[in-house]
Design a protein around this motif. Structure first.
Motif, PDB file in Angstrom:
ATOM      1  N   GLU A  57       0.831  -1.203   0.000  1.00  0.00           N
ATOM      2  CA  GLU A  57       0.000   0.000   0.000  1.00  0.00           C
ATOM      3  C   GLU A  57       0.868   1.256   0.000  1.00  0.00           C
ATOM      4  O   GLU A  57       0.374   2.347   0.203  1.00  0.00           O
ATOM      5  N   HIS A 208      12.718 -11.562  17.805  1.00  0.00           N
ATOM      6  CA  HIS A 208      13.484 -10.671  16.933  1.00  0.00           C
ATOM      7  C   HIS A 208      13.261  -9.213  17.349  1.00  0.00           C
ATOM      8  O   HIS A 208      12.120  -8.770  17.391  1.00  0.00           O
TER       9      HIS A 208
ATOM     10  N   TYR B  62       5.247  -3.865  23.516  1.00  0.00           N
ATOM     11  CA  TYR B  62       6.641  -4.078  23.101  1.00  0.00           C
ATOM     12  C   TYR B  62       7.569  -3.586  24.210  1.00  0.00           C
ATOM     13  O   TYR B  62       8.294  -4.342  24.841  1.00  0.00           O
ATOM     14  N   VAL B  63       7.484  -2.294  24.474  1.00  0.00           N
ATOM     15  CA  VAL B  63       8.477  -1.649  25.328  1.00  0.00           C
ATOM     16  C   VAL B  63       8.467  -2.197  26.757  1.00  0.00           C
ATOM     17  O   VAL B  63       9.515  -2.415  27.354  1.00  0.00           O
ATOM     18  N   MET B  78       8.281 -11.049  16.708  1.00  0.00           N
ATOM     19  CA  MET B  78       9.164 -10.065  16.092  1.00  0.00           C
ATOM     20  C   MET B  78       8.610  -8.670  16.319  1.00  0.00           C
ATOM     21  O   MET B  78       7.408  -8.436  16.185  1.00  0.00           O
ATOM     22  N   HIS B  79       9.514  -7.780  16.672  1.00  0.00           N
ATOM     23  CA  HIS B  79       9.127  -6.380  16.796  1.00  0.00           C
ATOM     24  C   HIS B  79       8.842  -5.816  15.414  1.00  0.00           C
ATOM     25  O   HIS B  79       9.495  -6.167  14.444  1.00  0.00           O
ATOM     26  N   GLN B  81       7.732  -1.855  13.538  1.00  0.00           N
ATOM     27  CA  GLN B  81       7.557  -0.436  13.848  1.00  0.00           C
ATOM     28  C   GLN B  81       6.091  -0.217  14.227  1.00  0.00           C
ATOM     29  O   GLN B  81       5.213  -1.006  13.851  1.00  0.00           O
ATOM     30  N   THR B  83       4.257   1.705  12.971  1.00  0.00           N
ATOM     31  CA  THR B  83       3.606   2.045  11.704  1.00  0.00           C
ATOM     32  C   THR B  83       3.192   0.847  10.861  1.00  0.00           C
ATOM     33  O   THR B  83       2.363   0.987   9.982  1.00  0.00           O
ATOM     34  N   ASN B  84       3.833  -0.322  11.045  1.00  0.00           N
ATOM     35  CA  ASN B  84       3.750  -1.319   9.974  1.00  0.00           C
ATOM     36  C   ASN B  84       3.420  -2.739  10.427  1.00  0.00           C
ATOM     37  O   ASN B  84       3.735  -3.691   9.713  1.00  0.00           O
ATOM     38  N   ALA B  87       1.653  -4.779   7.833  1.00  0.00           N
ATOM     39  CA  ALA B  87       2.470  -5.093   6.656  1.00  0.00           C
ATOM     40  C   ALA B  87       3.467  -6.202   6.964  1.00  0.00           C
ATOM     41  O   ALA B  87       3.669  -7.111   6.157  1.00  0.00           O
ATOM     42  N   VAL B  88       4.082  -6.153   8.134  1.00  0.00           N
ATOM     43  CA  VAL B  88       5.052  -7.193   8.478  1.00  0.00           C
ATOM     44  C   VAL B  88       4.319  -8.534   8.643  1.00  0.00           C
ATOM     45  O   VAL B  88       4.784  -9.573   8.159  1.00  0.00           O
ATOM     46  N   ALA B 128      -1.390   0.146   7.255  1.00  0.00           N
ATOM     47  CA  ALA B 128      -0.873  -1.222   7.175  1.00  0.00           C
ATOM     48  C   ALA B 128      -1.936  -2.228   7.615  1.00  0.00           C
ATOM     49  O   ALA B 128      -2.071  -3.306   7.037  1.00  0.00           O
TER      50      ALA B 128
END
Ligand SMILES: Cc1ncc(C[n+]2csc(CCOP(=O)(O)OP(=O)(O)O)c2C)c(N)n1
Ligand code: SF4
Ligand SMILES: [Mg+2]
Lengths: 397, 326
Positions: A57, A208, B62-63, B78-79, B81, B83-84, B87-88, B128
């Motif tokens: 996107e 990760h 996460y943090v 897996m971390h 961002q 933002t995404n 998408a990941v 995303a």
């Protein structure tokens, strides 16, 4: 049998991806790199390539999708141009720091403003310090070859770094040139299947990218820096194998042309090298002792090889196709690194830089002749009076 | 996008005593006492089981969780961002599709779960998330909603309720109510325009069996699914950390939160109160609403009343008017 074809840089990169058997591709349209994705989309639709073709996107998503896929254990490809390259910027450091050997084909395009389709290296150059391997192709054949070479180096467990595989927009990406497509067996011999030491696999749980304390950060930075330091040996190995298997004659880091007995040289990378070669050949026929040095890897920067190649000349003109506004050399990016490479050399050549081909302008022969005049004057004067010449905008040499 | 055949059928849980004992979100994290998001993470991980990959966009989950060398995830994680995440997750799923197809990985497609905060879901992560839903990836996107940008020090997000005191919406003489805007509706954003989506549901830490069954249903469908999980945050909402479940229950009893499933275009409701309590009951327990005037509370009540009557959420039970004495 290897076969010879006329292919644009984008089409050549698509062929390389097919022969590398990439598994996850993520697209987003922007000229000129888009032609790569259009080729790949056809290959996937025709069944020539068994890969997941994900419609990203945006460029940020393109890099994010392939990061996830690479972490899960798939060989991946994405790409972009111009503002697309900078739009994805957030993702570059996590990918390199996560040691994911993602490959991104960049077909350069000038950044806005204003809207300009022309090629300029500033897009990719702006992203150069994140821990990605990086280099430019001069023609479609080199674009094809660099794609395979970069997968091999980036995926090597001694390196594990992502790769910007760059080609000049239009000049390389869209002008067809001769490309020798190898046998699949040659590619398979050169490029082993992709493996990641710790993929995301429920059979072997791993985390990760955890949160670290500041005192743990330096260690990770050091490891990323070390991977760049370890890369040259692997590059050398890979280029050696590539030359042997594919019958090519690449130097790993810098390539020289007509440098025997040369007093001056152009230092250049990418598409305009082709014109520079013609200029050098013509100037030689006029008795001018000039040669050229082409850079094949910008990251890792081959400090030693650059110093060795350039220290034999009396004057070097660095052809810049990118901007570094307000930088120490007042022009582009390359002269900074060239001068830094030469700092410890006892007999340094005089150096200056030429802003040429910005905004996608052609760099015609006469501009190289002008640059040669400047270099000759520097030798005569025994000094470089300026660090940058905006070619076509200077009163005189 | 080709969809790998998923034969998995995680069984639904009848009673709380049938919940699996195995933990996949284990001790080792540094979340606040009474943290709703950490509790829902534990329940989600239990429900999903070992064949799972988590993607964790930046945020409290996460943090405050993923400290180097002692992350609490017993499955791959897996971390991403902030933002995404979507998408990941898309990339992980796409990789598994092709790797399984080519015989490079064995077994079932794993449960690919993106565990995103409200900011990572419907603000900076919206693009995303939406694209993952649109493209039909066989993955689950969870928005754990603590109704603020918690990790950065409780700033307003698009799901922060009207009238909240956050560090970006402090009440003052000029802006007495603090936050003036009404929140986005994450599940409706997903349902509204993503034809590939198979299953959407809301859940709450107040109803753990319901929550876990929704996770399992979402993972059993082939294709994208979305869960919106109410996860009270004692630090951000300013309540005593022993009251997380009480607050979560009150949200449902007052209509501030609704539990429903959306599947094949149909809505089904769970734990719907016989009679809604006035929102005041919910607001008064939380410091973030302490500054609100009667007029502000009435405005919030009107918003909830309208929402409960909105299309797609048929309300059979009449809503009681706010009680003056509460
Ligand atoms: C691109 C980017 N912008 C801003 C931040 C700062 N940031 C870190 S955590 C966070 C809050 C996340 O909020 P949410 O997604 O709701 O999760 P929560 O912390 O509430 O659990 C923000 C804004 C960031 N990490 N990345
Ligand atoms: S701030 Fe809120 S969400 Fe974050 S750890 Fe604390 S209670 Fe949990
Ligand atoms: Mg939040």
């Amino acid at each position: 049998m290897a076969k010879e074809m006329e292919l644009s840089g984008c089409a050549a990169s698509a062929q390389a991806a097919r022969m590398a058997k990439v598994e996850v591709i993520c697209s987003y349209p922007i000229r000129p790199y888009t032609a790569l994705m259009m080729e790949l989309a056809k290959m996937v639709a025709n069944g020539e390539l068994d890969a997941e073709f994900v419609y990203g996107e945006g460029e940020h998503a393109q890099l994010s999708v392939v990061a996830g896929a690479s972490a899960a254990g798939a060989r991946v490809l994405t790409g972009s141009s111009g503002v697309g390259v900078t739009y994805a910027f957030e993702t570059y450091s996590p990918i390199a720091g996560g040691r994911l050997p993602v490959q991104m084909m960049i077909a350069d395009r000038a950044l806005d403003p204003p809207g300009d389709f022309g090629s300029e290296h500033t897009d990719a150059m702006s992203c150069r310090d994140q821990g990605w391997l990086m280099g430019w192709a001069e023609n479609p054949q080199e674009a094809f070859d660099n794609s395979l070479i970069n997968y091999r180096i980036g995926e090597d467990h001694r390196v594990l770094l992502p790769q910007y595989v760059c080609q000049d927009g239009y000049f390389v990406s869209h002008i067809p040139g001769k490309v020798v497509l190898p046998e699949q067996s040659q590619v398979d011999e050169f490029l082993p299947p992709y493996t990641l030491p710790h993929p995301l696999d429920p059979k072997h749980p791993v985390s990760h990218g955890p949160q670290i304390r500041p005192d743990q950060g330096t260690v990770m930075d050091l490891q990323r820096a070390q991977a760049m330091l370890d890369a040259p040996a692997v590059i050398q190995e890979a280029i050696g194998d590539f030359n042997r298997i594919f019958g090519r004659n690449y130097s790993p880091f810098v390539e020289e042309y007509m440098t025997d007995d040369a007093e001056m040289a152009f230092f250049i990378m990418g598409a305009h090298t082709m014109t520079a070669r013609h200029a050098v050949k013509h100037l030689r026929s006029q008795g001018v002792k000039i040669g050229l040095v082409k850079l094949r890897f910008l990251r890792p920067w081959p400090t030693q090889e650059v110093a060795e190649a350039l220290s034999k000349f009396r004057a070097v003109g660095v052809v810049e196709t990118s901007t570094s506004y307000g930088g120490a050399m007042r022009g582009g990016n390359l002269l900074h690194e060239v001068r830094a490479s030469l700092y410890d050399v006892p007999q340094r050549p005089l150096t200056t830089s030429f802003m040429a081909g910005l905004g996608g302008e052609m760099v015609p022969l006469k501009e190289f002749y002008y640059m040669a005049e400047v270099l000759a004057k520097m030798i005569k004067d025994g000094k470089a009076s300026k660090t940058v010449y905006w070619v076509g905008f200077e009163a005189e040499a | 996008m080709a969809v790998a055949v998923k034969t998995q059928n995680l069984p639904l849980i009848k009673k709380i005593r049938n919940i699996p004992k195995e933990e996949y979100y284990v001790p080792g994290h540094r979340t606040c006492a009474g943290c709703g998001p950490a509790l829902q993470y534990k329940l989600v991980a239990k429900a999903a089981g070992p064949n799972t990959v988590f993607l964790g966009p930046t945020g409290c989950m996460y943090v405050a969780n993923a400290s180097y060398l002692c992350t609490p995830y017993a499955v791959p994680w897996m971390h991403t961002q902030i933002t995404n995440g979507g998408a990941v997750a898309s990339g992980v799923e796409a990789a598994y599709q092709v790797l399984i197809r080519k015989g490079k990985r064995e077994g079932e497609l794993p449960n690919v779960i993106c565990m995103a905060g409200d900011g990572g879901s419907v603000d900076i992560g919206l693009q995303a998330m939406s694209a993952m839903m649109y493209r039909g990836h066989d993955a689950l996107f969870i928005c754990y909603d603590n109704e603020a940008y918690a990790n950065t020090g409780i700033q307003t997000s698009p799901t922060t309720p009207y009238g909240s005191n956050t560090t970006f919406t402090p009440p003052g003489p000029v802006i007495p109510e603090g936050k003036k805007l009404f929140p986005k509706d994450p599940p409706q954003l997903v349902i509204g325009g993503h034809p590939a989506v198979k299953y959407v549901a809301t859940a709450s830490v107040a109803f753990p069996v319901d929550l876990m069954n929704k996770v399992r249903k979402a993972l059993n469908v082939q294709g994208p699914a979305f869960l919106h999980i109410h996860a009270p945050c004692p630090k951000g909402w300013k309540f005593n950390e022993s009251k997380t479940i009480e607050i979560a229950k009150l949200a449902i009893q007052t209509g501030m939160w609704n539990l429903y499933e959306w599947e094949n275009g149909e809505y089904k409701y769970q734990h719907k109160p016989k009679e809604y309590k006035p929102v005041r009951e919910y607001l008064k327990l939380q410091g973030r609403f302490a500054h609100l005037s009667e007029a502000h509370i009435a405005k919030q009540q009107a918003f909830v009343d309208a929402k409960l009557k909105a299309p797609g959420i048929p309300v059979a039970i009449p809503i009681s008017p706010p009680r003056a004495e509460a």
